[in-house]
Enzyme design. Structure first.
Site, PDB file in Angstrom:
ATOM      1  N   GLU A 114       0.798  -1.238   0.000  1.00 22.52           N
ATOM      2  CA  GLU A 114       0.000   0.000   0.000  1.00 22.52           C
ATOM      3  C   GLU A 114       0.828   1.284   0.000  1.00 22.52           C
ATOM      4  OE1 GLU A 114      -2.763  -0.248   3.256  1.00 22.52           O
ATOM      5  OE2 GLU A 114      -3.703  -2.064   2.490  1.00 22.52           O
ATOM      6  N   ASN A 144       2.180  -5.094  -3.248  1.00 27.05           N
ATOM      7  CA  ASN A 144       0.786  -5.415  -2.918  1.00 27.05           C
ATOM      8  C   ASN A 144      -0.005  -4.144  -2.603  1.00 27.05           C
ATOM      9  OD1 ASN A 144      -1.165  -7.573  -2.202  1.00 27.05           O
ATOM     10  ND2 ASN A 144      -1.006  -6.771  -0.112  1.00 27.05           N
ATOM     11  N   HIS A 163     -10.442  -6.163  -1.649  1.00 23.61           N
ATOM     12  CA  HIS A 163     -11.445  -6.066  -0.577  1.00 23.61           C
ATOM     13  C   HIS A 163     -12.654  -5.415  -1.249  1.00 23.61           C
ATOM     14  CE1 HIS A 163      -8.762  -7.385   2.525  1.00 23.61           C
ATOM     15  NE2 HIS A 163      -7.866  -6.500   2.148  1.00 23.61           N
ATOM     16  N   GLU A 188      -6.002 -10.687  -1.078  1.00 19.89           N
ATOM     17  CA  GLU A 188      -6.742 -10.478   0.183  1.00 19.89           C
ATOM     18  C   GLU A 188      -8.242 -10.486  -0.072  1.00 19.89           C
ATOM     19  OE1 GLU A 188      -5.266  -7.185   2.505  1.00 19.89           O
ATOM     20  OE2 GLU A 188      -3.192  -7.559   1.936  1.00 19.89           O
ATOM     21  N   ASP A 222     -12.050 -10.582  -0.205  1.00 16.87           N
ATOM     22  CA  ASP A 222     -13.292 -10.741   0.550  1.00 16.87           C
ATOM     23  C   ASP A 222     -14.342  -9.855  -0.117  1.00 16.87           C
ATOM     24  OD1 ASP A 222     -12.398  -8.261   1.562  1.00 16.87           O
ATOM     25  OD2 ASP A 222     -12.187  -8.956   3.619  1.00 16.87           O
TER      26      ASP A 222
HETATM   27  C1  XIL Z   1      -5.469  -6.197   8.651  1.00 14.45           C
HETATM   28  C2  XIL Z   1      -5.679  -7.366   9.579  1.00 14.45           C
HETATM   29  O1  XIL Z   1      -6.554  -8.273   8.990  1.00 14.45           O
HETATM   30  C3  XIL Z   1      -6.211  -6.867  10.895  1.00 14.45           C
HETATM   31  O2  XIL Z   1      -6.308  -7.922  11.826  1.00 14.45           O
HETATM   32  C4  XIL Z   1      -5.293  -5.787  11.459  1.00 14.45           C
HETATM   33  O3  XIL Z   1      -5.849  -5.240  12.626  1.00 14.45           O
HETATM   34  C5  XIL Z   1      -5.058  -4.692  10.449  1.00 14.45           C
HETATM   35  O4  XIL Z   1      -4.596  -5.249   9.237  1.00 14.45           O
HETATM   36  N1  XIL Z   1      -4.803  -4.593   3.893  1.00 14.45           N
HETATM   37  C6  XIL Z   1      -3.703  -5.320   4.251  1.00 14.45           C
HETATM   38  C7  XIL Z   1      -3.752  -6.187   5.447  1.00 14.45           C
HETATM   39  O5  XIL Z   1      -2.701  -5.346   3.512  1.00 14.45           O
HETATM   40  O6  XIL Z   1      -2.522  -6.301   6.081  1.00 14.45           O
HETATM   41  C8  XIL Z   1      -4.796  -5.707   6.419  1.00 14.45           C
HETATM   42  O7  XIL Z   1      -4.880  -6.655   7.466  1.00 14.45           O
HETATM   43  C9  XIL Z   1      -6.131  -5.524   5.728  1.00 14.45           C
HETATM   44  C10 XIL Z   1      -6.020  -4.493   4.648  1.00 14.45           C
END
Ligand code: XIL
Length: 368
Positions: free
Chosen positions: A166, A213, A249, A277, A279
């Site tokens: 990010e 990423n 996401h 990631e 969802d």
């Molecule tokens: C999130 C975790 O799932 C949580 O448990 C934590 O509190 C914060 O981070 N993008 C990412 C992940 O790259 O590392 C994040 O994970 C979710 C968003």
């Protein structure tokens, strides 16, 4: 008279019971049928690429249903938090490998791939790092030491790393500054810290596959452009970068055209493509107290999961299909419930780790 009738009834009942006790044949325990190959579809054998999931070491240790689903369905694991600075590097001179080692050892034992997440991020950093005082040389040495130490620790066990996570905001600018959205790394080290981070990671494990990423490539064309120009620049300079992660996401109303455009433009870089990631939420990160796990939402979610599988297979050449990873196992452990402080049901498995329609959407999308 009533009493006599009652007595006779009780006596007859007792005799009947006794009789049935004698005549009952021992009950054979129910036989659990093992899954018949080719009949029961599961994620990892239906997909032609690795199917991963982001996991937490204490749930893996303490929750049998959680562990069983992972073992049955997945062949790639991402450490959800266990390799982030706050967890693995809690003070300047100490590393805590407990949680991450537990996941890596479990993966090695069960012949699963491990994707390391993440070496550099603007969030989930320990207070000591956020408050660290030092010039750019001191920060460079902190970054280098951390990468060499952590990647070195997992050399040969962790296949791939999200080296930088990010780095860009949604406008496509490199995150800068000391707000929660800014990044300590570009602020202290300048824009080219990304290239150096990749070089340090390659130095620590020359065989590891190194990823950039990020999220939002599917809805922010400027961010997508910024990521593609970063990749092109690194490639031109022969900086070792092997893959790109699209977090995805997404939500039940996400625009498929945006998803497909991000997949095909990033695939055109020639890098490995990781949906890293995945969802699919209902609320699109908005506060919405009335949101429910309704049939309509569930069906819309199934449709999106299915479409993502189909788009990935259609637009990413097989040699670049690094895999698809969901962010958490079941709805009960989804990060979104605490991140947005409301109920959400974004995953393929429900609160009891049973398959949801979303799961069957994935299977259909992997097969059709
Ligand atoms: C999130 C975790 O799932 C949580 O448990 C934590 O509190 C914060 O981070 N993008 C990412 C992940 O790259 O590392 C994040 O994970 C979710 C968003």
């Amino acid at each position: 008279m009533k009493k006599i009738v009652l007595f006779i009834c009780l006596l007859l009942a007792a005799i009947a019971c006794k009789k049935s006790n004698v005549s009952v044949t021992p009950v054979t325990p129910p036989v659990v049928q093992p899954p018949v190959a080719g009949v029961e579809d599961i994620l990892k054998t239906t997909a032609t690429f690795p199917m991963g999931v982001a996991i937490d070491p204490s749930l893996l240790l303490n929750n049998k249903k959680y562990r069983d689903v992972i073992l049955k369905e997945h062949n790639s694991l991402t450490t959800e938090n266990a390799m982030k600075w706050q967890a693995i590097h809690p003070s300047e001179n100490s590393y805590n490998y407990g949680g991450a080692d537990y996941i890596v050892d479990f993966a090695v034992e069960n012949k699963m791939r491990v994707h390391g997440h993440t070496l550099l991020w603007h969030a989930y950093n320990p207070t000591w790092l956020n408050n660290y005082k030092g010039d750019s040389t001191a920060f460079e040495s902190l970054m280098k030491k951390h990468i060499l130490e952590v990647v070195g620790h997992y050399k040969g066990k962790v296949t791939s790393w999200d080296v930088v996570n990010e780095a860009f905001d949604d406008r496509g600018s490199l995150r800068k500054g000391s707000t929660t959205e800014g990044s300590i790394w570009s602020t202290k080290l300048g824009n080219d810290y990304i290239a150096r981070a990749f070089q340090y990671a390659a130095e620590a494990d020359p065989k590891a596959l190194l990823f950039y990423n990020d999220y939002g490539q599917e809805y922010s064309p400027s961010k997508l452009r910024a990521i593609i120009s970063l990749i092109t620049d690194l490639q031109k300079r022969k900086i070792p970068i092997h893959g790109v992660g699209l977090q995805f996401h997404i939500n039940i109303n996400s625009d498929i055209a945006g998803i497909e455009s991000a997949l095909s433009q990033l695939a055109a870089t020639g890098l490995k493509i990781h949906i890293s990631e995945l969802d699919v939420n209902f609320s699109n990160f908005q506060k919405n107290a009335s949101i429910t796990f309704s049939d309509a939402n569930s069906m819309a979610q199934k449709k999106i999961y299915k479409q993502v599988m189909k788009s990935y297979r259609k637009l990413v050449p097989p040699a670049q299909q690094f895999g698809i990873t969901c962010w958490n196992v079941g709805d009960a452990d989804s990060w979104l419930r605490s991140a947005i402080q409301q109920n959400e049901w974004p995953l393929p498995f429900d609160d009891n780790y049973l398959r949801k329609p979303a799961y069957f959407g994935i299977i259909e999308g992997l097969k059709e």
